[in-house]
Design a protein around this motif. Structure first.
Motif, PDB file in Angstrom:
ATOM      1  N   GLY A 119       0.824  -1.212   0.000  1.00  0.00           N
ATOM      2  CA  GLY A 119       0.000   0.000   0.000  1.00  0.00           C
ATOM      3  C   GLY A 119       0.850   1.249   0.000  1.00  0.00           C
ATOM      4  O   GLY A 119       0.587   2.210  -0.735  1.00  0.00           O
ATOM      5  N   ALA A 120       1.897   1.244   0.834  1.00  0.00           N
ATOM      6  CA  ALA A 120       2.768   2.427   0.938  1.00  0.00           C
ATOM      7  C   ALA A 120       3.481   2.689  -0.389  1.00  0.00           C
ATOM      8  O   ALA A 120       3.670   3.842  -0.790  1.00  0.00           O
ATOM      9  N   CYS A 170      -6.181   0.621   7.852  1.00  0.00           N
ATOM     10  CA  CYS A 170      -6.377   1.618   8.909  1.00  0.00           C
ATOM     11  C   CYS A 170      -7.774   1.524   9.529  1.00  0.00           C
ATOM     12  O   CYS A 170      -7.990   1.983  10.642  1.00  0.00           O
ATOM     13  N   ARG A 171      -8.710   0.953   8.789  1.00  0.00           N
ATOM     14  CA  ARG A 171     -10.053   0.763   9.334  1.00  0.00           C
ATOM     15  C   ARG A 171     -10.194  -0.604   9.986  1.00  0.00           C
ATOM     16  O   ARG A 171     -11.281  -1.004  10.376  1.00  0.00           O
ATOM     17  N   GLY A 172      -9.090  -1.332  10.029  1.00  0.00           N
ATOM     18  CA  GLY A 172      -9.119  -2.685  10.583  1.00  0.00           C
ATOM     19  C   GLY A 172      -8.720  -2.705  12.054  1.00  0.00           C
ATOM     20  O   GLY A 172      -9.010  -1.780  12.800  1.00  0.00           O
ATOM     21  N   ALA A 180       0.336  -0.533   8.989  1.00  0.00           N
ATOM     22  CA  ALA A 180       0.272   0.584   8.044  1.00  0.00           C
ATOM     23  C   ALA A 180       1.239   1.689   8.482  1.00  0.00           C
ATOM     24  O   ALA A 180       1.988   2.237   7.665  1.00  0.00           O
ATOM     25  N   GLN A 181       1.243   1.998   9.787  1.00  0.00           N
ATOM     26  CA  GLN A 181       2.135   3.059  10.286  1.00  0.00           C
ATOM     27  C   GLN A 181       3.596   2.667  10.081  1.00  0.00           C
ATOM     28  O   GLN A 181       4.422   3.488   9.671  1.00  0.00           O
ATOM     29  N   ASP A 182       3.898   1.406  10.356  1.00  0.00           N
ATOM     30  CA  ASP A 182       5.265   0.914  10.186  1.00  0.00           C
ATOM     31  C   ASP A 182       5.721   1.083   8.730  1.00  0.00           C
ATOM     32  O   ASP A 182       6.840   1.518   8.457  1.00  0.00           O
ATOM     33  N   ALA A 183       4.827   0.759   7.795  1.00  0.00           N
ATOM     34  CA  ALA A 183       5.180   0.871   6.373  1.00  0.00           C
ATOM     35  C   ALA A 183       5.412   2.341   6.005  1.00  0.00           C
ATOM     36  O   ALA A 183       6.390   2.674   5.316  1.00  0.00           O
ATOM     37  N   THR A 239       0.649   9.030  11.048  1.00  0.00           N
ATOM     38  CA  THR A 239       1.513  10.209  11.184  1.00  0.00           C
ATOM     39  C   THR A 239       2.699  10.098  10.229  1.00  0.00           C
ATOM     40  O   THR A 239       3.168   9.001   9.909  1.00  0.00           O
ATOM     41  N   VAL A 240       3.160  11.263   9.788  1.00  0.00           N
ATOM     42  CA  VAL A 240       4.350  11.330   8.949  1.00  0.00           C
ATOM     43  C   VAL A 240       5.561  11.314   9.885  1.00  0.00           C
ATOM     44  O   VAL A 240       5.574  12.059  10.867  1.00  0.00           O
TER      45      VAL A 240
END
Lengths: 313, 113
Positions: A119-120, A170-172, A180-183, A239-240
């Motif tokens: 995704g990223a 992110c909705r999971g 997702a954040q890690d990626a 977050t970025v």
């Protein structure tokens, strides 16, 4: 009019240079290098994502990923064809990649560690690519510009599917959001590096801009990308990974932190986490495909001979 | 994706030559978007023969319903105008505006023509 005068007139009028037109030697060389490396990047870019085809979590995601990887192969072909109009050959270009004499984008020397990386890559890496390539649709060399138009149409699918993939995560569950954040943490900075060195450290930018090969500078493209991406990241609830990121009301742009250029150059020079593996894989795929190329050539010769036979019979 | 790979300080400048000894011939691909339209040049590709060129053209140029018909032509079979002769070839027509409909003034009262 001399060749140079005609070339200058075409560039001044914002028209396109076509392959059979006279062009300065440096213009031809710059384009061959840039288009070839762009093509190599598309082809090597198949690897980080191809890596996940068998492990994509559903049949739908597998099919999407296969279509995307196939697109990258297609983009490589459009670009090699554009480079070939400048008087080089496919074999020569492929050989330059395989022997490491020409490079591809450093972004593909980072590993895809978890599913969210797919995704990223779609959202950030293809998003950065689109920013760059939309500007390049206005490049002064006709075949390159036309390849960019075609590619941009297809990249839009890539970027949207990446964002949608992350949105789904992110909705999971909490774990999925963490993935997702890690990626995003790992792909953010390399994506900013995709635009290349800062304008002050790009000695060739001025000439490329004068020839209108390049239409927007590295730093301007990078800023465009950050401005476009940060609100999208906020919508995901992620977050970025940049403590210095801040909206600058006065400039009307986001300010962002310093890029680690030492890391960038280190990866460009071949010492990134995946450089050796990417090249080894590419060379292996080429060598192992030799029998297919031979078979296709033999089949074509046989068919041609058969047609001749039928004609004379 | 993108990819203006920066020049590494001290990077050798390559002379990229054409070595056409091994590779398959090049084909120009023309795609008809839908019935009723002409085939339009889409790009080119390498293939060992016409059949494979057609197959490859389908995969490279029509993955998103861009066409209902494909032509492939050996690139070597195309004869083109010489870019150095552009002036002699096309300029004479620039001086013949009377070939265009807009050259003729028709009073508004006549209506649409």
């Amino acid at each position: 009019m001399t060749g140079q005068e005609r070339f200058d007139a075409v560039i001044d009028a914002d028209e396109k240079i076509e392959p059979t037109d006279w062009m300065p030697d440096g213009y031809r060389k710059t384009l061959i290098r840039q288009i070839a490396q762009h093509a190599h990047s598309e082809v090597i870019g198949m690897q980080p994502e191809g890596n996940w085809i068998t492990r994509a979590p559903s049949l739908k995601r597998k099919a999407i990923l296969m279509a995307k990887v196939q697109d990258e192969a297609g983009h490589g072909l459009y670009l090699y064809s554009a480079a070939e109009t400048l008087g080089t050959s496919r074999d020569e270009l492929v050989d330059l990649l395989h022997t490491g004499r020409q490079k591809y984008s450093s972004i593909f020397n980072y590993p895809t560690l978890n599913w969210a990386d797919i995704g990223a890559i779609g959202w950030l890496v293809d998003g950065a690519a689109i920013t760059n390539q939309v500007a390049l649709t206005r490049t002064s060399f006709g075949p390159y510009s036309r390849a960019m138009v075609r590619i941009c149409k297809e990249e839009s699918f890539h970027q949207r599917q990446g964002y949608e993939l992350l949105l789904t995560l992110c909705r999971g569950s909490e774990e999925q959001r963490a993935m997702a954040q890690d990626a995003v943490n790992r792909w953010w900075w390399p994506s900013l590096m995709m635009f290349g060195p800062s304008d002050n450290d790009s000695p060739h930018t001025a000439q490329s801009m004068a020839w209108k090969v390049k239409r927007v500078t590295n730093d301007d493209l990078r800023q465009q990308f950050v401005d476009m991406t940060v609100p999208q990241c906020e919508f995901l609830g992620l977050t970025v990974p940049d403590p210095d990121l801040e909206w600058n009301e006065e400039r009307g742009h986001y300010d962002f932190g310093a890029i680690d250029w030492a890391e960038f150059w280190n990866v460009v020079k071949g010492n990134g986490p995946m450089n050796r593996e990417r090249m080894a894989h590419k060379n292996r795929a080429w060598d192992e495909g030799e029998w297919v190329r031979q078979a296709a050539t033999a089949h074509a010769a046989k068919q041609a001979a058969r047609r001749l036979e039928q004609k004379s019979a | 994706m993108s990819y203006d790979v920066p020049q590494i300080p001290g990077e050798e400048e390559l002379e990229v030559a054409a070595s056409d000894t091994r590779q398959w011939p090049m084909w120009e691909v023309f795609v008809r978007q839908r019935r009723g339209l002409s085939h339009v040049h889409a790009g080119s590709l390498h293939a060992p023969d016409a059949e494979s060129a057609l197959q490859n053209a389908r995969d490279v140029y029509t993955r998103r319903a861009e066409g209902v018909s494909i032509w492939v032509v050996p690139s070597s079979a195309i004869t083109a105008t010489d870019p150095d002769d552009v002036d002699a070839m096309f300029d004479p027509f620039d001086e013949q505006p009377y070939r265009h409909a807009t050259y003729y003034e028709i009073p508004d009262e006549v209506g649409k023509m």
